[in-house]
Design a protein around this motif. Structure first.
Motif, short mmCIF file in Angstrom:
data_model
loop_
_atom_site.label_atom_id
_atom_site.label_comp_id
_atom_site.label_asym_id
_atom_site.label_seq_id
_atom_site.Cartn_x
_atom_site.Cartn_y
_atom_site.Cartn_z
N THR A 22 0.70 -1.32 0.09
CA THR A 22 0.12 0.00 0.13
C THR A 22 0.91 1.40 0.04
O THR A 22 0.65 2.23 -0.70
CB THR A 22 -0.87 0.18 1.25
OG1 THR A 22 -0.13 -0.46 2.42
CG2 THR A 22 -2.06 -0.83 1.14
N ILE A 23 1.88 1.27 0.80
CA ILE A 23 2.78 2.52 0.90
C ILE A 23 3.49 2.42 -0.43
O ILE A 23 3.66 3.30 -0.89
CB ILE A 23 3.76 2.10 2.07
CG1 ILE A 23 2.76 2.25 3.29
CG2 ILE A 23 4.73 3.14 2.00
CD1 ILE A 23 3.58 2.14 4.63
N SER A 26 1.86 4.32 -3.21
CA SER A 26 1.74 6.02 -3.21
C SER A 26 3.00 6.57 -3.12
O SER A 26 3.14 7.85 -3.61
CB SER A 26 0.78 6.56 -1.73
OG SER A 26 1.20 5.57 -0.67
N ASP A 41 -3.78 10.18 -7.55
CA ASP A 41 -3.33 8.84 -6.75
C ASP A 41 -4.47 8.47 -5.81
O ASP A 41 -5.11 9.15 -4.80
CB ASP A 41 -2.33 9.62 -5.42
CG ASP A 41 -1.76 8.33 -4.59
OD1 ASP A 41 -2.24 7.18 -4.81
OD2 ASP A 41 -0.89 8.74 -3.97
N ALA A 44 -3.51 5.78 -2.06
CA ALA A 44 -3.16 6.23 -0.65
C ALA A 44 -4.50 6.31 0.32
O ALA A 44 -5.43 6.62 -0.25
CB ALA A 44 -2.59 7.66 -0.39
N GLU A 46 -5.29 7.52 2.80
CA GLU A 46 -5.21 8.63 3.85
C GLU A 46 -5.92 9.88 3.53
O GLU A 46 -6.05 10.12 2.30
CB GLU A 46 -3.40 9.05 3.36
CG GLU A 46 -3.11 10.35 4.13
CD GLU A 46 -1.64 10.70 3.98
OE1 GLU A 46 -1.07 10.48 2.93
OE2 GLU A 46 -1.05 11.03 5.16
#
Ligand code: GLU
Length: 403
Positions: A22-23, A26, A41, A44, A46
């Protein structure tokens, strides 16, 4: 002269470790943007909102008041007291006598560390841990870092990928020690109902399992309020609730999460944390305290953010409904849509193939389902501006049609 040996052989601890997918998505989207590409994006996980002003102001005040030193390893008492008070308010709705104390709370550097503390303190070699799947990528790695074995329990897509007690029970062995629950679910957005959640916890209790209940998305739901394990668990003897400020208050970068468990486990996790990161960032703890004690003003901000996520979800779902061939899991919470990739069941790892194509040809970053142990799907995060979400979803539909 012999050149120095610069080769690196990882230790057995991390020999099998994979970077967080997942990281990675991004980070790649950010790198491509920095190189001039107009990437949207949707990778992410977030919130894209700013941390509410009162919280930021509380942090600035905390700096001026000298909150710049180490704190207690387990976090400052006022914050643990506030967390315990919130949890007690929930708990006493069902068990009037159950008061949660600050000694049962450990504050950590993000709920990720809270989860890691719990996995590392509870599980070890020879233990098996059940993980309803699709699931967030890091549960698997954390269990593996504890040298325990993650056992996926696959939920059926026709039931929103949610697992049933019978499915859990079918995977229990003499070695099963734990279960990691998560609702609303990352990556599907599904939300377990009160009865479903209660029955899963009852099943875990029957088999004497420790339950780690990751409730980081609990405030983000679009129908009835998402249930906490504190609302339904018969007992907290083997329960670890994990939560934090990141998603509800748009505070991902502040890195504050916590566990609510039992006093002996809290003590063990504090000891572990005392050797790794020690106290969470002092200023961030003051900010988290402001979030939890901000009253109706903060609650109104959270409600407004959730309403905006709701609008985006509805907009994305309405667009996706224009292409009946696309299969989407209808989500009731979090800020994710889980979409079946074209060629699913035919092309190996169809989700990764589609995600790669979306990034390279359509400038849209999404996370392949393989990151969540469901390789035929992709996850999109609608934690981006509405116009961007709509533009990206249109591109996804076009790419799907031409696949
Ligand atoms: N939990 C978020 C996600 O699934 C943030 C990134 C991470 O920690 O995995 O995308």
């Amino acid at each position: 002269m012999t050149p120095p040996d610069t080769s690196f052989t990882p230790s057995a601890n991390i020999a099998q470790l994979k970077e967080s997918a997942t990281i990675a998505v991004s980070q790649r989207a950010k790198a491509l943007r920095a190189a001039g590409r107009q990437i949207i994006d949707l990778g992410a996980g977030e919130p894209d909102f700013d941390t509410p002003r009162v919280i930021r102001q509380a942090a600035q005040q905390a700096i001026d008041n000298g909150a710049t030193r180490y704190t207690a390893t387990e976090g400052i008492l006022p914050l643990r007291t506030a967390i315990a008070a919130h949890a007690t308010a929930r708990r006493q709705r069902i068990i009037a006598a159950d008061t949660i104390t600050p000694a049962e709370v450990v504050v950590s550097t993000g709920s990720k560390q809270s989860l890691y503390n719990a996995c590392f303190s509870l599980f070890g070699p020879a233990d098996e841990v059940l993980i309803p799947t699709p699931s967030w990528t890091s549960y698997y790695e954390m269990v593996a870092l504890a040298r325990a074995t993650a056992v996926p329990v696959h939920g059926c897509p026709s039931r929103g990928f949610k697992v049933t007690p019978a499915e859990l029970a079918a995977h229990v062995s003499a070695r099963t020690r734990g279960l990691i629950l998560n609702s609303p679910v990352n990556p599907t957005g599904s939300v377990y109902s009160r009865e479903e959640f209660r029955d899963l916890l009852a099943c875990a209790r029957e088999h004497n399992l420790w339950v780690i209940s990751d409730e980081i998305y609990r405030r983000i739901s679009y129908g009835a309020e998402a249930v906490s394990s504190l609302d339904v668990a018969e007992s907290r003897d083997r329960l670890v609730v994990v939560d934090g400020v990141a998603k509800a208050y748009a505070m991902t970068g502040w890195r504050i999460g916590w566990t609510i468990s039992t006093a002996p486990l809290a003590k063990a996790m504090t000891a572990l944390q005392s050797h790794t990161t020690f106290s969470p960032a002092s200023v961030s703890q003051s900010a988290a305290l402001a979030a939890l004690t901000g009253g109706p003003a903060i609650d109104a901000t959270v409600t407004a953010m959730v309403a905006e996520f709701h609008t985006r979800r509805d907009a994305a779902m309405a667009l996706l409904a224009t292409e009946p061939k696309i299969r989407v899991n209808p989500p009731d919470g979090a800020f994710y849509l889980f979409i079946e990739a074209p060629g699913a069941g035919r092309i190996p790892d169809a989700g990764s193939v589609f995600a790669k194509r979306l990034l390279e040809e359509c400038d849209v970053a999404v996370v392949p389902g393989a990151a969540f142990f469901t390789p035929d799907w992709i996850r999109i995060s609608y934690a981006a501006e509405l116009t961007q979400v709509e533009l990206a979803v249109r591109r996804i539909i076009d790419a799907y049609r031409s696949a």
